[in-house]
Structure formats: C-alpha cells, structure tokens
Write a protein that holds these residues in place. Structure first.
Motif, PDB file in Angstrom:
ATOM      1  N   LEU A 165       1.103   9.193 -11.193  1.00  0.00           N
ATOM      2  CA  LEU A 165       0.350   9.377  -9.958  1.00  0.00           C
ATOM      3  C   LEU A 165      -0.963   8.594  -9.993  1.00  0.00           C
ATOM      4  CD1 LEU A 165       0.070  10.962  -7.236  1.00  0.00           C
ATOM      5  CD2 LEU A 165      -1.157  12.691  -8.560  1.00  0.00           C
ATOM      6  N   LEU A 166      -1.711   8.730 -11.092  1.00  0.00           N
ATOM      7  CA  LEU A 166      -2.978   8.009 -11.216  1.00  0.00           C
ATOM      8  C   LEU A 166      -2.762   6.494 -11.222  1.00  0.00           C
ATOM      9  CD1 LEU A 166      -4.771  10.249 -13.873  1.00  0.00           C
ATOM     10  CD2 LEU A 166      -5.309  10.056 -11.425  1.00  0.00           C
ATOM     11  N   MET A 167      -1.751   6.058 -11.940  1.00  0.00           N
ATOM     12  CA  MET A 167      -1.458   4.621 -12.017  1.00  0.00           C
ATOM     13  C   MET A 167      -1.046   4.076 -10.641  1.00  0.00           C
ATOM     14  SD  MET A 167       1.128   2.863 -14.674  1.00  0.00           S
ATOM     15  CE  MET A 167       1.629   1.185 -14.513  1.00  0.00           C
ATOM     16  N   SER A 168      -0.215   4.820  -9.932  1.00  0.00           N
ATOM     17  CA  SER A 168       0.247   4.374  -8.609  1.00  0.00           C
ATOM     18  C   SER A 168      -0.905   4.277  -7.619  1.00  0.00           C
ATOM     19  CB  SER A 168       1.304   5.344  -8.070  1.00  0.00           C
ATOM     20  OG  SER A 168       2.424   5.361  -8.909  1.00  0.00           O
ATOM     21  N   TRP A 169      -1.729   5.326  -7.535  1.00  0.00           N
ATOM     22  CA  TRP A 169      -2.857   5.280  -6.611  1.00  0.00           C
ATOM     23  C   TRP A 169      -3.872   4.236  -7.027  1.00  0.00           C
ATOM     24  CZ3 TRP A 169      -3.060   6.491  -1.825  1.00  0.00           C
ATOM     25  CH2 TRP A 169      -2.214   7.473  -1.325  1.00  0.00           C
ATOM     26  N   GLY A 170      -4.023   4.030  -8.333  1.00  0.00           N
ATOM     27  CA  GLY A 170      -4.904   2.963  -8.806  1.00  0.00           C
ATOM     28  C   GLY A 170      -4.463   1.614  -8.280  1.00  0.00           C
ATOM     29  N   MET A 171      -3.150   1.345  -8.333  1.00  0.00           N
ATOM     30  CA  MET A 171      -2.621   0.074  -7.824  1.00  0.00           C
ATOM     31  C   MET A 171      -2.802  -0.046  -6.311  1.00  0.00           C
ATOM     32  SD  MET A 171      -1.799  -1.986 -10.121  1.00  0.00           S
ATOM     33  CE  MET A 171      -1.110  -3.199  -9.002  1.00  0.00           C
ATOM     34  N   VAL A 172      -2.655   1.063  -5.589  1.00  0.00           N
ATOM     35  CA  VAL A 172      -2.870   1.038  -4.136  1.00  0.00           C
ATOM     36  C   VAL A 172      -4.285   0.546  -3.837  1.00  0.00           C
ATOM     37  CG1 VAL A 172      -3.173   2.520  -2.094  1.00  0.00           C
ATOM     38  CG2 VAL A 172      -1.148   2.773  -3.537  1.00  0.00           C
ATOM     39  N   PHE A 173      -5.265   1.074  -4.584  1.00  0.00           N
ATOM     40  CA  PHE A 173      -6.657   0.675  -4.346  1.00  0.00           C
ATOM     41  C   PHE A 173      -6.947  -0.727  -4.871  1.00  0.00           C
ATOM     42  CE2 PHE A 173      -7.017   5.230  -3.655  1.00  0.00           C
ATOM     43  CZ  PHE A 173      -7.782   5.249  -2.496  1.00  0.00           C
ATOM     44  N   VAL A 174      -6.342  -1.116  -5.972  1.00  0.00           N
ATOM     45  CA  VAL A 174      -6.549  -2.466  -6.517  1.00  0.00           C
ATOM     46  C   VAL A 174      -6.083  -3.528  -5.523  1.00  0.00           C
ATOM     47  CG1 VAL A 174      -5.698  -4.097  -8.283  1.00  0.00           C
ATOM     48  CG2 VAL A 174      -6.555  -1.860  -8.973  1.00  0.00           C
ATOM     49  N   VAL A 175      -4.931  -3.297  -4.880  1.00  0.00           N
ATOM     50  CA  VAL A 175      -4.408  -4.297  -3.936  1.00  0.00           C
ATOM     51  C   VAL A 175      -4.904  -4.070  -2.507  1.00  0.00           C
ATOM     52  CG1 VAL A 175      -2.360  -4.720  -5.350  1.00  0.00           C
ATOM     53  CG2 VAL A 175      -2.215  -3.084  -3.453  1.00  0.00           C
ATOM     54  N   GLY A 176      -5.682  -3.000  -2.304  1.00  0.00           N
ATOM     55  CA  GLY A 176      -6.263  -2.743  -0.992  1.00  0.00           C
ATOM     56  C   GLY A 176      -5.291  -2.236   0.055  1.00  0.00           C
ATOM     57  N   ALA A 177      -4.255  -1.534  -0.364  1.00  0.00           N
ATOM     58  CA  ALA A 177      -3.233  -1.072   0.569  1.00  0.00           C
ATOM     59  C   ALA A 177      -3.520   0.314   1.152  1.00  0.00           C
ATOM     60  CB  ALA A 177      -1.864  -1.059  -0.118  1.00  0.00           C
ATOM     61  N   GLN A 178      -4.611   0.946   0.766  1.00  0.00           N
ATOM     62  CA  GLN A 178      -4.886   2.310   1.211  1.00  0.00           C
ATOM     63  C   GLN A 178      -5.039   2.424   2.726  1.00  0.00           C
ATOM     64  OE1 GLN A 178      -6.861   0.503  -0.755  1.00  0.00           O
ATOM     65  NE2 GLN A 178      -8.965   0.574  -0.024  1.00  0.00           N
ATOM     66  N   GLY A 179      -5.461   1.372   3.387  1.00  0.00           N
ATOM     67  CA  GLY A 179      -5.622   1.391   4.842  1.00  0.00           C
ATOM     68  C   GLY A 179      -4.303   1.478   5.593  1.00  0.00           C
ATOM     69  N   GLU A 180      -3.205   1.129   4.930  1.00  0.00           N
ATOM     70  CA  GLU A 180      -1.889   1.146   5.571  1.00  0.00           C
ATOM     71  C   GLU A 180      -1.313   2.552   5.721  1.00  0.00           C
ATOM     72  OE1 GLU A 180       0.821  -1.695   3.803  1.00  0.00           O
ATOM     73  OE2 GLU A 180      -0.852  -3.050   3.368  1.00  0.00           O
ATOM     74  N   ILE A 181      -1.933   3.542   5.115  1.00  0.00           N
ATOM     75  CA  ILE A 181      -1.384   4.901   5.145  1.00  0.00           C
ATOM     76  C   ILE A 181      -1.272   5.415   6.580  1.00  0.00           C
ATOM     77  CG2 ILE A 181      -3.539   6.197   4.849  1.00  0.00           C
ATOM     78  CD1 ILE A 181      -1.934   7.938   2.795  1.00  0.00           C
ATOM     79  N   LYS A 182      -2.175   4.979   7.436  1.00  0.00           N
ATOM     80  CA  LYS A 182      -2.149   5.441   8.837  1.00  0.00           C
ATOM     81  C   LYS A 182      -0.962   4.887   9.620  1.00  0.00           C
ATOM     82  CE  LYS A 182      -5.383   1.880  10.373  1.00  0.00           C
ATOM     83  NZ  LYS A 182      -5.541   1.197   9.109  1.00  0.00           N
ATOM     84  N   ASN A 183      -0.299   3.858   9.084  1.00  0.00           N
ATOM     85  CA  ASN A 183       0.832   3.236   9.768  1.00  0.00           C
ATOM     86  C   ASN A 183       2.187   3.829   9.362  1.00  0.00           C
ATOM     87  OD1 ASN A 183      -1.028   1.462  10.928  1.00  0.00           O
ATOM     88  ND2 ASN A 183      -0.800  -0.006   9.271  1.00  0.00           N
ATOM     89  N   ILE A 184       2.176   4.807   8.478  1.00  0.00           N
ATOM     90  CA  ILE A 184       3.436   5.374   8.001  1.00  0.00           C
ATOM     91  C   ILE A 184       4.018   6.280   9.084  1.00  0.00           C
ATOM     92  CG2 ILE A 184       4.543   6.775   6.213  1.00  0.00           C
ATOM     93  CD1 ILE A 184       2.255   5.941   4.326  1.00  0.00           C
TER      94      ILE A 184
END
Length: 144
Positions: A48-67
């Motif tokens: 979980l920590l590794m996955s969310w870390g990668m989301v923030f590293v690549v800047g994909a956290q803003g896409e969550i609203k499009n799910i």
C-alpha cells in the motif's frame, strides 16, 4: 523509440516474474513463527505504501477524481480477490513447500485464460489451448 515501447511490456512482465519469485522465497522465510494473516497484513501495508508512493512520484493523484463508478466497483472487487488470494497463499506457504504451492498458485494462468475467453470474449486460439494444456500438465508434474 517506438520499438522500445512495443517491447516494454515484456520487460515489465519479466521483472514481475522475478519479483514474484522473490516474493515467495522471502515470504516463506519471513512467515516463520508468525500468524499467516498477520504476515499478509504486514506485506499488504508495505505494498500500500509503495503503491501510493509511486502515485505521488509520477503525479497521478489528481486523476482520482476521474475514476468512474464502474471502475471503482471493479477495482474494489479486484482488491478483494487479491486479498483473498494473498491470505490463502500465505497460509499455503506456511503449511506447505513453496516448490509445491507456487505451481498450484500459478495454475491461475490457466484459470485466467478460461475467464478471459468466457467473460472478456478474448479469442480462443490453438496456441492458447496448447499452452494451457502444457501448464496444466506441468502443474501436476511439479506437485506429484
């Protein structure tokens, strides 16, 4: 560059296989003397920590609203299936030999092919059928 992109999935798939192999060996050593559910929870927390870390590293956290709702539903169901698989897998490697558990676990390839044909309407090819038969035979050879 185009050719590199066309084979990048192969590189990731090979790396996935290597890390999956390491997962089994490291888990078997790490689970010694632990409750298998606790061991699974620890592993899951790290993932979980590794996955969310990668989301923030690549800047994909803003896409969550499009799910979409459909995507949420199927991702949650996939997560539940993953959790059930991991809980069963850790209990199996705790109780049995990794060299016998892993071939049975990897029989999921054949089950995935069958489900892909049935539910996703992917083409049934002679090559896929022969491969599934060989994997099935190999699974039985390895566990007997």
């Amino acid at each position: 560059m185009q050719q590199l992109q066309s084979i990048s999935w192969i590189i990731y798939a090979v790396l996935s296989a290597i890390f999956a192999a390491l997962t089994s060996i490291l888990a078997k050593v790490g689970i010694t003397g632990l409750n298998s559910n606790l061991a699974t929870a620890i592993r899951t927390a790290v993932v979980l920590l590794m996955s969310w870390g990668m989301v923030f590293v690549v800047g994909a956290q803003g896409e969550i609203k499009n799910i979409t709702g459909k995507s949420w539903l199927f991702l949650v169901l996939s997560g539940l299936a993953t959790g059930a698989s991991w809980l069963c897998y850790y209990k199996a490697i705790q109780l049995g030999d990794v060299s016998k558990v892993v071939p049975i676990d990897k029989f999921s390839i054949v089950l995935t092919l069958a489900m892909a044909f049935l539910f996703l309407h992917e083409p049934v090819t002679p090559k896929a059928l022969i491969g599934a038969a060989l994997i099935t035979a190999g699974t039985f050879v390895m566990i007997l």
